[in-house]
Enzyme design. Structure first.
Site, PDB file in Angstrom:
ATOM      1  N   GLY A 123       7.418  14.048  18.396  1.00 14.58           N
ATOM      2  CA  GLY A 123       7.609  13.465  17.308  1.00 14.58           C
ATOM      3  C   GLY A 123       7.176  14.470  16.237  1.00 14.58           C
ATOM      4  O   GLY A 123       6.895  13.971  15.101  1.00 14.58           O
ATOM      5  N   ARG A 156       9.301  15.137  11.459  1.00 10.65           N
ATOM      6  CA  ARG A 156       9.149  14.669  10.253  1.00 10.65           C
ATOM      7  C   ARG A 156       7.664  14.349  10.141  1.00 10.65           C
ATOM      8  O   ARG A 156       6.879  14.176  11.097  1.00 10.65           O
ATOM      9  CB  ARG A 156      10.070  13.733   9.807  1.00 10.65           C
ATOM     10  CG  ARG A 156       9.993  12.286  10.529  1.00 10.65           C
ATOM     11  CD  ARG A 156      10.692  11.204  10.049  1.00 10.65           C
ATOM     12  NE  ARG A 156      10.326  10.053  10.362  1.00 10.65           N
ATOM     13  CZ  ARG A 156      11.205   9.294  11.320  1.00 10.65           C
ATOM     14  NH1 ARG A 156      12.317   9.766  11.529  1.00 10.65           N
ATOM     15  NH2 ARG A 156      10.737   8.038  11.646  1.00 10.65           N
ATOM     16  N   VAL A 207       9.926   8.790  24.061  1.00 18.62           N
ATOM     17  CA  VAL A 207       8.750   8.799  25.082  1.00 18.62           C
ATOM     18  C   VAL A 207       8.574   7.570  25.901  1.00 18.62           C
ATOM     19  O   VAL A 207       7.844   7.494  26.847  1.00 18.62           O
ATOM     20  CB  VAL A 207       7.570   9.063  24.130  1.00 18.62           C
ATOM     21  CG1 VAL A 207       7.478  10.248  23.456  1.00 18.62           C
ATOM     22  CG2 VAL A 207       7.376   7.932  23.179  1.00 18.62           C
ATOM     23  N   ASN A 261       1.784  12.401  18.858  1.00 14.65           N
ATOM     24  CA  ASN A 261       1.915  12.189  17.676  1.00 14.65           C
ATOM     25  C   ASN A 261       3.305  11.074  17.523  1.00 14.65           C
ATOM     26  O   ASN A 261       2.937  10.085  16.585  1.00 14.65           O
ATOM     27  CB  ASN A 261       2.362  13.175  16.747  1.00 14.65           C
ATOM     28  CG  ASN A 261       3.079  12.720  15.312  1.00 14.65           C
ATOM     29  OD1 ASN A 261       2.132  12.586  14.387  1.00 14.65           O
ATOM     30  ND2 ASN A 261       4.165  12.738  15.259  1.00 14.65           N
ATOM     31  N   SER A 269      -4.754   5.424  14.759  1.00 16.13           N
ATOM     32  CA  SER A 269      -4.644   4.756  13.424  1.00 16.13           C
ATOM     33  C   SER A 269      -6.134   4.231  13.016  1.00 16.13           C
ATOM     34  O   SER A 269      -6.518   3.539  13.933  1.00 16.13           O
ATOM     35  CB  SER A 269      -3.523   3.857  13.075  1.00 16.13           C
ATOM     36  OG  SER A 269      -3.608   3.320  12.082  1.00 16.13           O
ATOM     37  N   TYR A 274       0.913  -3.208  16.735  1.00 14.16           N
ATOM     38  CA  TYR A 274       0.571  -1.827  16.276  1.00 14.16           C
ATOM     39  C   TYR A 274      -0.910  -1.698  16.533  1.00 14.16           C
ATOM     40  O   TYR A 274      -1.375  -0.600  17.200  1.00 14.16           O
ATOM     41  CB  TYR A 274       1.197  -1.612  14.921  1.00 14.16           C
ATOM     42  CG  TYR A 274       0.822  -0.065  14.454  1.00 14.16           C
ATOM     43  CD1 TYR A 274       1.717   1.026  14.867  1.00 14.16           C
ATOM     44  CD2 TYR A 274      -0.333   0.005  13.541  1.00 14.16           C
ATOM     45  CE1 TYR A 274       1.525   2.264  14.315  1.00 14.16           C
ATOM     46  CE2 TYR A 274      -0.665   1.493  12.956  1.00 14.16           C
ATOM     47  CZ  TYR A 274       0.299   2.318  13.468  1.00 14.16           C
ATOM     48  OH  TYR A 274      -0.125   3.677  12.795  1.00 14.16           O
ATOM     49  N   ALA A 275      -1.585  -2.435  15.983  1.00 15.23           N
ATOM     50  CA  ALA A 275      -3.260  -2.450  16.344  1.00 15.23           C
ATOM     51  C   ALA A 275      -3.636  -2.495  17.636  1.00 15.23           C
ATOM     52  O   ALA A 275      -4.399  -1.590  18.074  1.00 15.23           O
ATOM     53  CB  ALA A 275      -3.667  -3.564  15.484  1.00 15.23           C
TER      54      ALA A 275
HETATM   55  P1  NAI Z   1       7.258   8.878  10.846  1.00 12.71           P
HETATM   56  O1  NAI Z   1       7.834   7.565  11.264  1.00 12.71           O
HETATM   57  O2  NAI Z   1       7.516   9.720   9.804  1.00 12.71           O
HETATM   58  O3  NAI Z   1       7.486   9.855  12.209  1.00 12.71           O
HETATM   59  C1  NAI Z   1       7.361   9.416  13.725  1.00 12.71           C
HETATM   60  C2  NAI Z   1       7.729  10.262  14.497  1.00 12.71           C
HETATM   61  O4  NAI Z   1       7.607   9.912  15.865  1.00 12.71           O
HETATM   62  C3  NAI Z   1       9.079  10.892  14.450  1.00 12.71           C
HETATM   63  O5  NAI Z   1       9.054  12.160  14.357  1.00 12.71           O
HETATM   64  C4  NAI Z   1       9.754   9.982  15.483  1.00 12.71           C
HETATM   65  O6  NAI Z   1      11.060  10.527  15.898  1.00 12.71           O
HETATM   66  C5  NAI Z   1       9.142   9.951  16.546  1.00 12.71           C
HETATM   67  N1  NAI Z   1       9.151   8.673  17.471  1.00 12.71           N
HETATM   68  C6  NAI Z   1       9.274   7.354  17.286  1.00 12.71           C
HETATM   69  N2  NAI Z   1       9.720   6.740  18.504  1.00 12.71           N
HETATM   70  C7  NAI Z   1       9.898   7.729  19.336  1.00 12.71           C
HETATM   71  C8  NAI Z   1       9.899   7.504  20.569  1.00 12.71           C
HETATM   72  N3  NAI Z   1      10.323   6.391  21.176  1.00 12.71           N
HETATM   73  N4  NAI Z   1      10.102   8.892  21.400  1.00 12.71           N
HETATM   74  C9  NAI Z   1      10.052  10.000  20.711  1.00 12.71           C
HETATM   75  N5  NAI Z   1       9.598  10.126  19.642  1.00 12.71           N
HETATM   76  C10 NAI Z   1       9.508   9.089  18.529  1.00 12.71           C
HETATM   77  O7  NAI Z   1       5.436   8.650  11.100  1.00 12.71           O
HETATM   78  P2  NAI Z   1       4.581   9.341  10.531  1.00 12.71           P
HETATM   79  O8  NAI Z   1       3.912   8.559   9.449  1.00 12.71           O
HETATM   80  O9  NAI Z   1       4.653  10.711  10.588  1.00 12.71           O
HETATM   81  O10 NAI Z   1       3.580   8.919  11.758  1.00 12.71           O
HETATM   82  C11 NAI Z   1       3.114   9.680  12.931  1.00 12.71           C
HETATM   83  C12 NAI Z   1       1.821   9.008  13.786  1.00 12.71           C
HETATM   84  O11 NAI Z   1       0.818   8.917  12.794  1.00 12.71           O
HETATM   85  C13 NAI Z   1       2.272   7.761  14.179  1.00 12.71           C
HETATM   86  O12 NAI Z   1       1.788   7.905  15.572  1.00 12.71           O
HETATM   87  C14 NAI Z   1       1.695   6.785  13.414  1.00 12.71           C
HETATM   88  O13 NAI Z   1       1.330   5.678  13.893  1.00 12.71           O
HETATM   89  C15 NAI Z   1       0.516   7.568  13.121  1.00 12.71           C
HETATM   90  N6  NAI Z   1      -0.055   7.072  11.614  1.00 12.71           N
HETATM   91  C16 NAI Z   1       0.569   7.272  10.523  1.00 12.71           C
HETATM   92  C17 NAI Z   1       0.020   6.701   9.363  1.00 12.71           C
HETATM   93  C18 NAI Z   1       0.732   6.778   7.940  1.00 12.71           C
HETATM   94  O14 NAI Z   1       0.156   6.154   7.067  1.00 12.71           O
HETATM   95  N7  NAI Z   1       1.872   7.290   7.638  1.00 12.71           N
HETATM   96  C19 NAI Z   1      -1.288   6.063   9.274  1.00 12.71           C
HETATM   97  C20 NAI Z   1      -1.976   6.031  10.667  1.00 12.71           C
HETATM   98  C21 NAI Z   1      -1.354   6.505  11.597  1.00 12.71           C
END
Ligand code: NAI
Length: 251
Positions: free
Chosen positions: A15, A18, A64, A90, A142, A155-156
């Site tokens: 991931g 972005r 994934v 990630n 998280s 999610y939790a």
């Molecule tokens: P985002 O939505 O901007 O990016 C998520 C990434 O995961 C993207 O690159 C997307 O393509 C990829 N992705 C999603 N589903 C997928 C799949 N089935 N197969 C492959 N790739 C997949 O999210 P963000 O905020 O950058 O989050 C990244 C990580 O951080 C996640 O695991 C999220 O749970 C965690 N997180 C984010 C927080 C926040 O406040 N933004 C807080 C706590 C944890």
């Protein structure tokens, strides 16, 4: 002349097109690592990330939840990079909704992506790491995995289980030289939190002792630390990076 901390290390980031993942790719690259990352569909965004690293990193598409594809990507990264020292799980999604009306698909997709995805990538990566004699895995969890969250049962549950998976792998693979840790962010400025309504965001802000959301780079720096030899006696830990948000508990 000082060596960069991750000089000549090989790293796979899921991931990475972005948000937090893109910041992790840039950080590992800037510390000297050779990086391959995955994106789900946004090839143009992936290209931008590659360009921001001077064309020195590579990427491939991956869902994934696809077991065969996970194996293939780990093989591809290992071959391209000449090994696999670091894996950062990630990729993650939210499908928030009140529990009583939560659809089976919202449950399954979140568990299969946030938990199942890590299982599949780790299993494939660990085989390679064991052959090499070691490695470092960092999972992006998280604080919700520890605190729970209203409207975030799926999610939790996925992130709480991810913390348990992290500790279990650490215990099992430590003797083989593989360290496994997690970073638990609070609120980070990305697309994922962009959807939080302004009123809700204001309320959350009041509860963050440091008074702001994190930048993705501030999560990436903790990931780079855990991946590096600076953390070589750390394993099975979930490092909270939340500006103090969880100090005030769940409300
Ligand atoms: P985002 O939505 O901007 O990016 C998520 C990434 O995961 C993207 O690159 C997307 O393509 C990829 N992705 C999603 N589903 C997928 C799949 N089935 N197969 C492959 N790739 C997949 O999210 P963000 O905020 O950058 O989050 C990244 C990580 O951080 C996640 O695991 C999220 O749970 C965690 N997180 C984010 C927080 C926040 O406040 N933004 C807080 C706590 C944890």
């Amino acid at each position: 002349m000082s060596m960069k901390r991750l000089e000549s290390r090989t790293a796979l980031v899921t991931g990475g097109s972005r948000g937090i993942g893109a910041a992790i790719v840039r950080r590992l690259w800037s510390e000297g690592a050779k990086v391959h990352f995955t994106y789900r569909a946004a090839e143009d965004q992936a290209r931008e990330v590659i360009a921001s690293c001077g064309g020195a990193v590579s990427a491939s598409a991956l869902d994934v939840t696809d077991a065969v594809a996970c194996e293939a990507v780990v093989d591809e990264a290992t071959e391209k990079l000449g090994g696999l020292d670091i894996v950062v799980n990630n990729a993650g999604i939210i499908r928030d909704g009140l529990f009583l009306s939560m659809e089976d698909t919202d449950w399954a997709e979140v568990i299969e992506t946030n938990l199942g995805g890590v299982f599949r990538i780790c299993r494939a990566a660990c085989r390679q790491m064991l052959m090499q004699g070691g490695g470092s895995i960092v999972n992006v969890s998280s604080i919700v995995g520890e605190l729970g969250g209203v409207g975030q049962a799926n999610y939790a549950a996925s992130k709480g289980a991810l913390n348990a998976l992290t500790r279990s792998l650490a215990a099992e693979l430590g003797p083989k030289g593989v360290r496994v840790n997690a970073v638990a962010p609070g609120m980070v400025r990305t697309d994922m939190t962009g959807a939080v309504r302004a009123v809700a965001a204001e309320k959350i802000l009041e509860r963050i002792p440091l008074g702001r959301f994190a930048e993705p780079e501030e999560i990436a720096s903790a990931v780079a630390f855990l991946a590096s030899d600076d953390a070589k006696y750390l394993t099975g830990q979930v490092v909270t990076v939340d500006g103090g948000l969880s100090l005030l508990g769940r409300r």
